[in-house]
Design an enzyme around this catalytic site. Sequence first.
Site, PDB file in Angstrom:
ATOM      1  N   CYS A 101       6.269   6.708  -0.114  1.00  0.00           N
ATOM      2  CA  CYS A 101       6.605   6.879  -1.526  1.00  0.00           C
ATOM      3  C   CYS A 101       7.207   8.257  -1.778  1.00  0.00           C
ATOM      4  CB  CYS A 101       5.356   6.669  -2.386  1.00  0.00           C
ATOM      5  SG  CYS A 101       5.659   6.759  -4.161  1.00  0.00           S
ATOM      6  N   CYS A 194      -2.105   2.246  -4.567  1.00  0.00           N
ATOM      7  CA  CYS A 194      -1.903   1.940  -5.985  1.00  0.00           C
ATOM      8  C   CYS A 194      -1.457   0.504  -6.236  1.00  0.00           C
ATOM      9  CB  CYS A 194      -0.910   2.921  -6.607  1.00  0.00           C
ATOM     10  SG  CYS A 194       0.782   2.789  -5.958  1.00  0.00           S
TER      11      CYS A 194
END
Length: 356
Positions: A101, A194
């Site tokens: 990410c 997440c």
Amino acid sequence: MRVLAAMSGGVDSAVAAARAAEAGHDVTGVHLALARNPQTYRSGARGCCTLEDARDARRAADVIGIPFYVWDMAEQFHESVVDDFVAEYAAGRTPNPCLRCNEKIKFEAVLDRAVALGFDAVVTGHHARLGADGLLRRSVDYGKDQSYVLAVLTAAQLSRAMFPLGDSTKALVRAEAAERGLAVADKPDSHDICFIADGDTRKFLADRLGSQPGDIVEATTGAVIGQHAGAYAYTVGQRRGLDLRISAPDRNPRYVLSITPSTNTVTVGPSSALEVSTVVGTRPIWHFSDFSVECSVQLRAHGSVFPASVSFDGSSLVASLASPARGVATGQAMVCYQPSPDGDIVLGSATISETS
């Protein structure tokens, strides 16, 4: 400078944005919407991309007194992080989605858009430091250091990054947040993946890759001693969750030694068989002038550090460890550090492709 503050909704990114504004920079806050369907976000402050996080980020920006926007990056996130996560496990590797990410979203997609909009830099709440030489260093708070998951950044990306928290411990950051009146001062740290709402990684992968029954093989005898529903559910060094139906000859625990997607087998063996002394990494990033150095190597996030001789040939990094490491999984990052008076310097990184 005109800087874009990536605000996740946590205490670190809020204080980083506040410090950048206090330093006189023209700061704009942005929160990244990463879910295609917001209802898939988990509820509660256990991840880094919850519905509550978006609201917390907006409130923090209001307190700091900076403009605030939400950027929809769900498609980029799913293609570069979620799909990559699934593909890596399917290939028998163990990815680090936070590292991916940072590489593909926060310091590629976001930074590229920020520069196109006229911003000079992106500021984040990562616990790491940038020296005057432009090199990445560990945070002073070693326990919270995030230089490992930032070591994939190029020199060009680092030149447009700001990490205001690197010289502060987490305790000081929380105290400062309280003094500034930021409601996130006591918000728990994020620690889950997440995009996996219930935290069940095995189920998440099974839902996408389906049931793929196969054999669990004992390394020393070659005998089939168990079954699995999908080799993707295992990682090197794993002991728990093995459906072993025959005891090992020595009656000692067995650990996952390797995953072979081509034969859909999981090979297990004694803990001693986990030891490796050579680690090879591809997709290298190297920031140092010397191509052969004595340094320290970290092989997983928050993992142990090993003295090593590291060589870089332009296409790969090879680390010869001074003492064996256990449970080294392909797909993780190998990050090389050199001690210096003002903090351990990141010399380079690579994605672990093989061990011996």
